[in-house]
Enzyme design. Structure first.
Site, PDB file in Angstrom:
ATOM      1  N   LYS A  81       2.537  -0.971  -9.758  1.00 11.99           N
ATOM      2  CA  LYS A  81       1.605  -2.112  -9.705  1.00 11.99           C
ATOM      3  C   LYS A  81       0.859  -2.367 -11.022  1.00 11.99           C
ATOM      4  CE  LYS A  81       0.849  -1.661  -4.699  1.00 11.99           C
ATOM      5  NZ  LYS A  81      -0.102  -1.184  -3.642  1.00 11.99           N
ATOM      6  N   TYR A 203       8.689  -7.653  -5.274  1.00 11.15           N
ATOM      7  CA  TYR A 203       7.746  -6.552  -5.061  1.00 11.15           C
ATOM      8  C   TYR A 203       8.472  -5.333  -4.478  1.00 11.15           C
ATOM      9  CZ  TYR A 203       4.192  -3.697  -2.817  1.00 11.15           C
ATOM     10  OH  TYR A 203       3.430  -2.621  -2.403  1.00 11.15           O
TER      11      TYR A 203
HETATM   12  O1  DON Z   1       4.066  -1.621  -0.129  1.00 10.96           O
HETATM   13  C1  DON Z   1       4.071  -0.452   0.244  1.00 10.96           C
HETATM   14  O2  DON Z   1       3.522  -0.079   1.250  1.00 10.96           O
HETATM   15  C2  DON Z   1       4.760   0.537  -0.728  1.00 10.96           C
HETATM   16  N1  DON Z   1       5.877  -0.091  -1.341  1.00 10.96           N
HETATM   17  C3  DON Z   1       3.788   1.033  -1.771  1.00 10.96           C
HETATM   18  C4  DON Z   1       2.514   1.609  -1.218  1.00 10.96           C
HETATM   19  C5  DON Z   1       1.952   2.694  -2.070  1.00 10.96           C
HETATM   20  O3  DON Z   1       2.626   3.292  -2.851  1.00 10.96           O
HETATM   21  C6  DON Z   1       0.531   3.041  -1.836  1.00 10.96           C
HETATM   22  N2  DON Z   1       0.054   3.937  -2.810  1.00 10.96           N
HETATM   23  N3  DON Z   1      -0.336   5.067  -2.606  1.00 10.96           N
END
Ligand code: DON
Length: 637
Positions: A81, A203
């Site tokens: 991100k 994303y």
């Molecule tokens: O969008 C999601 O839920 C995952 N691709 C990424 C979330 C994530 O890595 C949260 N961080 N700790």
């Protein structure tokens, strides 16, 4: 496998170092920490080995220390991100992105389905809502190449080609209902201007990029280096962007754990549900940890513990900055203690020597950020209270940030207004702006800056005299610049002036006058030394080769002679090969005494020969005494 790994070209591990051992100790100490759960809301992630544990530290000058499972590949997930945010800032500008995503910590979980009620946009780019909005803008910028752009960008950050893990991507795309809801919420709020699916898909692709713990540490070190990859020297980002990225990582990178993180660890960081944690010590290093078990916030348990321990053990906390101890001014002294290698005529010396204390030399060192530069500016102002010319040597300064360059330029202007002169030297490595790197202000060496300072004293003094006489008077130009046109009567020249007329005549009739154009090599090192040179007009400099195995060879000025001065005398007497080159700085001429002519003089008129040798011995004695004094003084500076 453990070992220090240098740039990609050298992968074989080298004997472990102290830093290596320190990281291995962290592995040992935390190996039995088995709190947390491997993420399974994205089914493919559940396949990770909970025992995996790797730690990597990458320094700003390209050294990488890696232990444990540093080579294992996992998906970057939310660590992508801040980097995607950096790509969007670069492609679309901060002012545009501020309308799409805020920069405020939300205090919510990473997957909160919420927008800031005040602004109607996601609070920050680290939570899923902000990250999906960011990916949507990168997609919209170039729908056909968005993914390729993203992969190229991430690969440059890591210093090697990266690829999407298709299994994780498929798993996330199939199970990403919550994120789909967020993307439609963003569409509804017109944060995303078109159908949300393509941006959401980008994303998912970015989160599924496969990385190793080493890749993340190199990416972190790239942020520490303001966007320059310290291993490849590629620059995928610039300081204006990395500053913003680190700011949102510092305030929002660990979601609703961000406050405790900043309190305990004090580094801009980002975690991912793939088990990675990336942390940055700006200007110094990057750290990455990989261990899949996560806490309730979605952060790697061992990752958090490792970063906290390293921060405390190595005093890396951003707010734990020791005050400036080492003075940025290494030494300061007057022009009486160090003079240029331009030999001055009697007339010039009579003007300059009484004023040498008005030359002040300051040697600066280190990183001249604002705090250090403020210290230097204080020393400059102090020197200017009774100094006319201040020389600031920047040869030992490793960095001069843009803001400091501007302040230094302002300081120079203020001194000029007060009738003082600031000169800089040895600054070519600092890429100064034109106003600071112009001729007659910046000099390649301290020696040349000292010569310019001495010339300025001549100007000031002769200017004042002229003003006093109310006439053109003999300005410094007459003293400092080389005499043009036909040479002065050799008999009046400094060296021979004290001799009786008949002895002087016996010598001068054996001299031959030779003209030299500016730039001519008058004599070269390793040549026979059977001529003595008496400068009749112009200026001549002696250069000594400085040969260093680790640096490019260069010629250093040993001395500059002008009218009435002798050079070539040392070798003329010793009969050894010349050790240095002599070049005509300006158009000029010299009276030459060939060794054969000197031998004739010894035969025909021994008294004249002895008188000449006496004068030469006096001259050499003065030179040796002055060189000895300067060498002794310089050692203490
Ligand atoms: O969008 C999601 O839920 C995952 N691709 C990424 C979330 C994530 O890595 C949260 N961080 N700790």
């Amino acid at each position: 496998m453990t070992g220090i790994t240098k740039a990609p070209s050298s992968s074989a591990p080298i004997r472990s170092s102290l830093i290596q051992q320190l990281l291995e100790q962290q592995l040992e100490d935390l190996r039995d920490c088995r709190e947390g759960e491997v993420a399974d809301y994205i089914p493919e992630l559940a396949k990770a080995n909970p025992e995996d544990f790797g730690i990597v530290l990458a320094t700003a000058d390209g050294r990488v220390y890696a232990v444990g499972d540093w080579e294992k590949t996992f998906t970057i997930q939310s660590i992508s991100k801040p980097f995607m945010y950096g790509l969007a800032l670069s492609l679309l500008s901060p002012s545009f992105m501020e309308k799409k995503v805020g920069v405020e910590p939300s205090g919510d979980a990473f997957n909160a389905i919420s927008l800031d009620p005040r602004t109607g946009i996601p609070r920050n780019p680290m939570i899923n809502a902000g990250a999906i909005a960011t990916a949507a803008q990168v997609w919209r910028h170039d729908p056909g190449r968005a993914e390729a752009l993203t992969l190229e960008f991430f690969s440059t950050l890591a210093g090697r080609p990266l690829a999407v893990n298709e299994s994780v991507y498929e798993s996330e795309r199939a199970s990403g209902h919550r994120n789909r809801a967020i993307s439609h919420l963003l569409r509804n709020a017109a944060v995303i201007e078109e159908e949300p699916e393509p941006g959401l898909d980008l994303y998912f692709r970015q989160c599924s990029i496969g990385v190793t713990c080493r890749d993340l540490a190199v990416m972190a070190a790239t942020l520490a280096c303001q966007g320059r990859n310290p291993l490849t020297q590629d620059e995928p980002l610039n300081p204006a962007i990395t500053t913003r990225m680190l700011a949102v990582m510092g305030s929002c990178g660990m979601y609703d754990y961000a406050g405790q993180w900043l309190y305990d660890v004090g580094m801009p960081a980002k975690s991912g549900v793939g088990g990675g944690v990336l942390a940055v010590v700006p200007g110094r290093l990057g750290i990455a940890v990989y261990s899949p078990r996560l806490d309730a916030f979605g952060n790697s348990v061992r990752g958090i513990a490792t970063c906290r321990r390293l921060s405390q053990a190595l005093e890396l906390h951003l707010f734990d900055q020791t005050p400036l101890q080492q003075s940025p001014v290494r030494s300061t002294y007057k022009g009486t203690e160090r003079r240029s290698r331009r030999w001055r005529s009697t007339a010039e010396a009579e003007v300059i020597d009484p004023l040498r204390s008005q030359i002040k030399v300051l040697h600066a060192q280190g990183v001249l950020d604002f705090a250090a530069l403020e210290n230097v500016l204080g020393s400059i102002e102090q020197a200017a209270t009774d100094g006319a010319v201040i020389i600031l040597d920047l040869g030992q300064v490793s960095e001069l940030p843009a803001a400091s360059k501007a302040l230094l330029q302002r300081q120079a202007e203020l001194l000029q207004t007060a009738g003082k002169q600031l000169l800089l030297c040895r600054s070519s490595h600092l890429e100064l702006p034109a106003a600071l790197s112009r001729k007659k202000f910046t000099y390649a060496s301290l020696d040349l800056a000292l010569e310019a300072a001495e010339d300025l004293l001549l100007e000031i003094s002769c200017g004042e005299e002229s003003a006093g006489e109310g006439s053109a008077g003999e300005g410094s130009a007459a003293l400092a610049a080389p005499q043009k046109g036909t040479p002065t009567d050799v008999g009046l020249l400094g060296l021979l002036a004290p001799l009786a007329a008949d002895l002087r005549e016996a010598i001068t009739e054996r001299l031959e006058l030779r003209q030299y154009a500016a730039g001519t090599l008058v004599m070269g090192r390793q040549q026979e030394s059977d001529q003595l040179f008496l400068v009749a007009s112009g200026r001549f400099s002696i250069f000594l080769p400085i040969l260093r195995p680790e640096a490019p060879s260069r010629l250093a000025r040993m001395a500059t002679f002008s009218e009435g001065m002798v050079f070539g005398d040392a070798a003329f007497f010793s009969g050894e090969l010349r050790m240095a080159d002599v070049v005509a700085d300006t158009d000029g001429s010299c009276w030459l005494l060939q060794r054969s002519a000197f031998e004739e003089l010894q035969e025909d008129n021994p008294a004249a020969a002895i008188a000449l040798l006496t004068q030469l011995a006096i001259d050499l004695g003065r030179k040796v005494a002055l060189c000895g004094q300067q060498l002794t003084l310089v050692e203490d500076l």
